[in-house]
Design a protein around this motif. Structure first.
Motif, PDB file in Angstrom:
ATOM      1  N   LYS A  58       0.827  -1.212   0.000  1.00 51.21           N
ATOM      2  CA  LYS A  58       0.000   0.000   0.000  1.00 51.21           C
ATOM      3  C   LYS A  58       0.860   1.261   0.000  1.00 51.21           C
ATOM      4  O   LYS A  58       0.668   2.162  -0.818  1.00 51.21           O
ATOM      5  CB  LYS A  58      -0.923   0.004   1.238  1.00 51.21           C
ATOM      6  CG  LYS A  58      -1.818  -1.213   1.361  1.00 51.21           C
ATOM      7  CD  LYS A  58      -2.753  -1.125   2.559  1.00 51.21           C
ATOM      8  CE  LYS A  58      -2.045  -1.096   3.901  1.00 51.21           C
ATOM      9  NZ  LYS A  58      -1.343  -2.347   4.253  1.00 51.21           N
ATOM     10  N   THR A  59       1.808   1.310   0.940  1.00 52.83           N
ATOM     11  CA  THR A  59       2.639   2.518   1.038  1.00 52.83           C
ATOM     12  C   THR A  59       3.474   2.719  -0.223  1.00 52.83           C
ATOM     13  O   THR A  59       3.637   3.849  -0.702  1.00 52.83           O
ATOM     14  CB  THR A  59       3.540   2.443   2.293  1.00 52.83           C
ATOM     15  OG1 THR A  59       2.708   2.370   3.446  1.00 52.83           O
ATOM     16  CG2 THR A  59       4.446   3.656   2.405  1.00 52.83           C
ATOM     17  N   THR A  60       3.987   1.633  -0.768  1.00 50.22           N
ATOM     18  CA  THR A  60       4.785   1.766  -1.986  1.00 50.22           C
ATOM     19  C   THR A  60       3.924   2.296  -3.134  1.00 50.22           C
ATOM     20  O   THR A  60       4.357   3.157  -3.904  1.00 50.22           O
ATOM     21  CB  THR A  60       5.412   0.405  -2.347  1.00 50.22           C
ATOM     22  OG1 THR A  60       6.111  -0.095  -1.209  1.00 50.22           O
ATOM     23  CG2 THR A  60       6.385   0.543  -3.499  1.00 50.22           C
ATOM     24  N   PRO A  98       1.319  11.255   5.153  1.00 47.86           N
ATOM     25  CA  PRO A  98       2.117  10.032   5.253  1.00 47.86           C
ATOM     26  C   PRO A  98       1.737   9.190   6.473  1.00 47.86           C
ATOM     27  O   PRO A  98       1.190   9.709   7.446  1.00 47.86           O
ATOM     28  CB  PRO A  98       3.555  10.544   5.391  1.00 47.86           C
ATOM     29  CG  PRO A  98       3.518  11.975   5.008  1.00 47.86           C
ATOM     30  CD  PRO A  98       2.144  12.451   5.319  1.00 47.86           C
ATOM     31  N   GLN A  99       2.055   7.914   6.374  1.00 50.68           N
ATOM     32  CA  GLN A  99       1.749   6.989   7.462  1.00 50.68           C
ATOM     33  C   GLN A  99       2.458   7.414   8.745  1.00 50.68           C
ATOM     34  O   GLN A  99       1.866   7.438   9.816  1.00 50.68           O
ATOM     35  CB  GLN A  99       2.218   5.593   7.040  1.00 50.68           C
ATOM     36  CG  GLN A  99       1.924   4.510   8.056  1.00 50.68           C
ATOM     37  CD  GLN A  99       2.132   3.118   7.465  1.00 50.68           C
ATOM     38  OE1 GLN A  99       2.504   2.953   6.313  1.00 50.68           O
ATOM     39  NE2 GLN A  99       1.875   2.118   8.273  1.00 50.68           N
ATOM     40  N   GLU A 100       3.743   7.778   8.589  1.00 50.34           N
ATOM     41  CA  GLU A 100       4.487   8.272   9.754  1.00 50.34           C
ATOM     42  C   GLU A 100       4.231   9.772   9.848  1.00 50.34           C
ATOM     43  O   GLU A 100       4.025  10.434   8.845  1.00 50.34           O
ATOM     44  CB  GLU A 100       5.981   8.033   9.567  1.00 50.34           C
ATOM     45  CG  GLU A 100       6.371   6.585   9.310  1.00 50.34           C
ATOM     46  CD  GLU A 100       6.064   5.681  10.498  1.00 50.34           C
ATOM     47  OE1 GLU A 100       6.085   6.194  11.632  1.00 50.34           O
ATOM     48  OE2 GLU A 100       5.793   4.494  10.284  1.00 50.34           O
ATOM     49  N   LEU A 174      -4.242   9.495   2.028  1.00 52.74           N
ATOM     50  CA  LEU A 174      -4.000   9.230   3.443  1.00 52.74           C
ATOM     51  C   LEU A 174      -3.507   7.798   3.602  1.00 52.74           C
ATOM     52  O   LEU A 174      -4.168   6.857   3.162  1.00 52.74           O
ATOM     53  CB  LEU A 174      -5.273   9.425   4.271  1.00 52.74           C
ATOM     54  CG  LEU A 174      -5.898  10.807   4.230  1.00 52.74           C
ATOM     55  CD1 LEU A 174      -7.186  10.767   3.429  1.00 52.74           C
ATOM     56  CD2 LEU A 174      -6.169  11.321   5.624  1.00 52.74           C
ATOM     57  N   ASP A 175      -2.355   7.648   4.235  1.00 51.38           N
ATOM     58  CA  ASP A 175      -1.774   6.328   4.416  1.00 51.38           C
ATOM     59  C   ASP A 175      -1.963   5.883   5.860  1.00 51.38           C
ATOM     60  O   ASP A 175      -1.285   6.379   6.758  1.00 51.38           O
ATOM     61  CB  ASP A 175      -0.283   6.375   4.052  1.00 51.38           C
ATOM     62  CG  ASP A 175       0.300   4.984   3.841  1.00 51.38           C
ATOM     63  OD1 ASP A 175      -0.456   3.997   3.950  1.00 51.38           O
ATOM     64  OD2 ASP A 175       1.516   4.900   3.565  1.00 51.38           O
ATOM     65  N   GLU A 176      -2.908   4.988   6.083  1.00 53.75           N
ATOM     66  CA  GLU A 176      -3.210   4.463   7.423  1.00 53.75           C
ATOM     67  C   GLU A 176      -3.210   5.552   8.495  1.00 53.75           C
ATOM     68  O   GLU A 176      -2.452   5.480   9.470  1.00 53.75           O
ATOM     69  CB  GLU A 176      -2.193   3.374   7.793  1.00 53.75           C
ATOM     70  CG  GLU A 176      -2.069   2.329   6.697  1.00 53.75           C
ATOM     71  CD  GLU A 176      -1.857   0.922   7.230  1.00 53.75           C
ATOM     72  OE1 GLU A 176      -2.370   0.627   8.329  1.00 53.75           O
ATOM     73  OE2 GLU A 176      -1.220   0.122   6.528  1.00 53.75           O
ATOM     74  N   PRO A 177      -4.085   6.553   8.340  1.00 49.05           N
ATOM     75  CA  PRO A 177      -4.018   7.709   9.243  1.00 49.05           C
ATOM     76  C   PRO A 177      -4.486   7.408  10.666  1.00 49.05           C
ATOM     77  O   PRO A 177      -4.273   8.228  11.551  1.00 49.05           O
ATOM     78  CB  PRO A 177      -4.941   8.727   8.579  1.00 49.05           C
ATOM     79  CG  PRO A 177      -5.914   7.902   7.818  1.00 49.05           C
ATOM     80  CD  PRO A 177      -5.159   6.694   7.356  1.00 49.05           C
TER      81      PRO A 177
HETATM   82 MG   LIG Z   1       2.324   1.083   4.849  1.00 50.83          MG
END
Ligand SMILES: [Mg+2]
Ligand SMILES: Nc1ncnc2c1ncn2[C@@H]1O[C@H](COP(=O)(O)OP(=O)(O)O)[C@@H](O)[C@H]1O
Lengths: 327, 387
Positions: A58-60, A98-100, A174-177
């Motif tokens: 997902k993030t990639t 970003p996720q982070e 939104l990445d896993e917010p």
């Molecule tokens: Mg990820």
């Protein structure tokens, strides 16, 4: 008031066709194909979910969409601008969460927003106004002048999101917010995503929580091992499982006889029995359940509970990959 | 351009808020300057006491007059000359009325011109010390020159030069070769001990300060903000350029403050402000590009910080930040190429009165260093930290 300002106040300008077009994306880390031929489109106002376990890619995928890493194959187009050929123009229309966390601890919330706003080419009064608006939206007006390193985790998360939507992007990613967020903040985040979608923002949302995907997303892509396993609305995906439901009858009495009686019914696909319950795989449980209860009672089982479960995205994932979504 | 300034300004604001820069860029080096000046300092401030020199010089002797003149015009020490005959000179020296006795013998000039041996008699009184040593060395120098002059004159006579030409020749030889110090020629020696400490500490900490700016690139990555920046409509090189600029600005500011504060606190002069400014700018440029090599080679911010500190210390020590180091041969060349050494050398030149044109050496070294390091940082494969 001119037409342009009306539109700006109401959300991103309408674009002809899809806000995001992703075609045949591939990304490799050495021998590992982290993203393998992924394609999808998102229309204005639509929320599109990438649902998959950790390590699914997902993030990639999102990193390629946002132009952080190059696509080894395939193409990304944001509001008609190619990410490969004209990254600056394409990026001007997207906002990334970003996720982070991605905020500066040594700057205040207002300074963070103003800084990123300037990089998004906003300036002057317009920027000040929008910063104030976003601070209100994410509930940080009171703390706007504090360094963010003094914030709670939830406050940082909210600011992280605020930065992504500051410049009213046509596409919000939104990445896993909600990972690592308390239930209250989590709900606030989901609500703000819903509000943005209602304003016409196209949202790309990744998660490994099926409830979030079910609640937010108009369409969902199930990802595993870098590939889109299936894509569609929730109902379309559920239909892939063959439309079977599960009914659990619990109680005492002659459970063995009840199992035999139920197995002979045409709507029942499968029966599993243990000492105090029967678990039935049934076609169209909503219509069959009354009949099942009668048949079990007639066979000598005294029931003290009936549970009907419709298939969910969890079972879709299981069906598609043979694995549980969460380990 | 506007985005570059926005980003650099935000960087500087954060670096200055985070007190480390203030502490390591200014307070620690100033503290060290203070300590070093207390420990090693002082020799600069030695008060040379005035000395009384008793001189006997035969009347009408041309070369004796030259010697007398030389003693009277000693600059470094406040000299009072009392004249008398050789006996009086000896008595005054013995009694302690004079710190030094200088007796030029009868027929001094004639003896020199004839090529005979003759000696100026020098007696140190009871209070001999650094001051009298200085006067003695001056007299010795003059006598040696007079010898050389007479040798030259005799050589001329042998060669058949006319008498009037011979006199001129002898006079010129007596003045000695032009060894007035050309500013910058012996630069290192022209920094006072306190000046060397100030320049050395400024040079040493320059690498630390620049590091705070440039290594912010690694902080961006660890804060996750680098990803967000990459998703923004900015040119690809902007983030790196902003870090370079931030490191550069911090380096210039800190070095300027250190040099000015050091100069005021320890009463040192570094000479031409324009020259010093040029030196600081090129030295900071060299330090900045060196830091980019570190950013490339390091795998993590932690590693980069450690590597940068080690580099700063090695270059600082080798550059003479704590004590002057010199070597000959390849090692000497290597030491000379060190940017800290070049900065200190350059400051020596300006302190000695050198101007912009005298700085060609150190400035070329520093610019060359900046260029090579920049090329190198482009060639070295990125091991992760800057990705
Ligand atoms: Mg990820
Ligand atoms: N920088 C990287 N280097 C090598 N492998 C990576 C890197 N980032 C991710 N991967 C691998 O690629 C796969 C997909 O990762 P990712 O896109 O982060 O998945 P998700 O976001 O769905 O959890 C995983 O197997 C992960 O280990």
């Amino acid at each position: 008031m001119t037409a342009a300002t009306t539109r700006a106040a109401a959300g991103p300008p309408a674009v002809a066709g899809d806000v995001l077009v992703v075609e045949g994306l591939v990304h490799r880390y050495g021998d590992l194909v982290a993203v393998d031929d992924v394609s999808f489109r998102i229309a204005p106002g639509e929320t599109f979910g990438l649902l998959g376990p950790n390590g699914a890619g997902k993030t990639t995928t999102i990193s390629m969409v946002a132009g952080l890493v190059p696509a080894h194959e395939g193409a990304v187009t944001v509001t008609g601008r190619s990410m490969a050929r004209d990254p600056v123009a394409a990026k001007a229309h997207l906002g990334l969460v970003p996720q982070e966390l991605a905020i500066y601890p040594e700057l205040t919330a207002r300074e963070n927003l103003t800084f990123f706003g300037r990089l998004q080419r906003m300036r002057g009064k317009e920027l000040d106004r929008r910063v104030a608006e976003v601070l209100e939206l994410i509930g940080l007006e009171e703390r706007a002048k504090d360094l963010t390193k003094e914030y709670s985790g939830g406050m940082k998360r909210r600011l992280n999101i605020g930065v992504g939507l500051l410049h009213r992007p046509a596409l919000l990613i939104l990445d896993e917010p909600t990972v690592g967020v308390d239930p209250q903040s989590r709900n606030a985040i989901l609500e703000s995503v819903e509000a943005l979608a209602a304003e016409g923002v196209a949202v790309l949302y990744t998660t490994h929580y099926m409830e979030e995907a079910e609640r937010l997303c108009d369409r969902i892509a199930v990802v595993d091992a870098g590939r889109l396993q299936a894509e569609g609305t929730r109902d379309e995906l559920v239909r892939l499982t063959g439309g079977v439901d599960h009914v659990r009858l619990s109680g005492a009495g002659d459970i063995g006889a009840a199992a035999a009686a139920l197995r002979s019914l045409p709507t029942v696909v499968e029966v599993a029995a243990d000492r105090s319950a029967l678990t039935l795989t049934v076609r169209d449980a909503a219509r069959a359940v009354a009949h099942l209860v009668t048949a079990a009672t007639a066979a000598g089982m005294s029931l003290d509970g009936v549970e009907v479960s419709r298939p969910d995205l969890e079972s879709v994932f299981l069906h598609l990959t043979g694995k549980a979504l969460r380990d | 351009m506007r985005q570059l300034l926005v980003m650099t300004a935000a960087d500087l604001r954060q670096r200055l808020r985070d007190r480390t820069v203030l502490i390591f860029g200014l307070l620690v080096p100033l503290g060290l300057m203070l300590v070093f000046n207390l420990v090693f300092g002082g020799s600069d401030d030695v008060e040379l006491r005035p000395v009384v020199v008793a001189v006997s010089a035969p009347a009408g002797d041309a070369f004796a007059a030259v010697v007398l003149d030389a003693v009277e015009s000693v600059d470094a020490v406040d000299v009072t000359v009392t004249r008398g005959d050789p006996v009086e000179v000896a008595a005054r020296t013995r009694s302690g009325d004079a710190d030094l006795g200088v007796a030029v013998p009868q027929g001094f000039t004639a003896a020199l011109q004839a090529g005979g041996s003759t000696e100026v008699d020098i007696t140190e009184g009871g209070e001999a010390g650094l001051e009298t040593d200085i006067v003695v060395s001056v007299v010795d120098g003059v006598v040696a020159r007079l010898h050389a002059a007479s040798v030259a004159a005799r050589a001329g006579a042998v060669a058949g030069l006319p008498a009037d030409r011979l006199e001129g020749l002898a006079a010129r030889a007596a003045e000695g070769p032009d060894i007035t110090l050309v500013p910058g020629a012996a630069a290192d020696e022209q920094l006072s001990p306190a000046g060397a400490v100030v320049a050395g500490q400024a040079g040493l900490f320059l690498l630390f300060t620049v590091g705070f700016g440039v290594l912010g690139l690694l902080a961006e990555r660890e804060q996750g903000t680098l990803d967000r920046l990459r998703s923004m409509p900015i040119r690809p090189g902007l983030v790196v350029a902003a870090k370079a600029l931030a490191g550069f600005v911090l380096g210039v500011l800190a070095t300027a403050v250190l040099l000015v504060a050091g100069a005021l606190l320890f009463d040192v002069g570094f000479g031409s402000p324009a020259g010093v400014a040029v030196l600081v700018v090129v030295a900071v440029a060299a330090a900045t590009s060196l830091t980019f090599v570190v950013v490339r080679v390091a795998r993590t911010a932690e590693q980069a910080n450690v590597a940068q500190s080690i580099l700063a210390l090695v270059l600082g020590v080798a550059g003479g930040a704590f004590f002057p180091l010199s070597a000959t041969g390849p090692v000497g060349v290597l030491l000379d190429l060190n940017p800290v050494a070049a900065l200190i050398r350059g400051l020596g030149i300006t302190a000695g009165g050198g101007g912009l044109t005298d700085l060609a050496g150190p400035v070329t070294t520093l610019l060359g260093f900046a260029l090579v390091a920049t090329l190198l940082s482009g060639l070295v494969p990125d091991r992760g930290a800057a990705r």
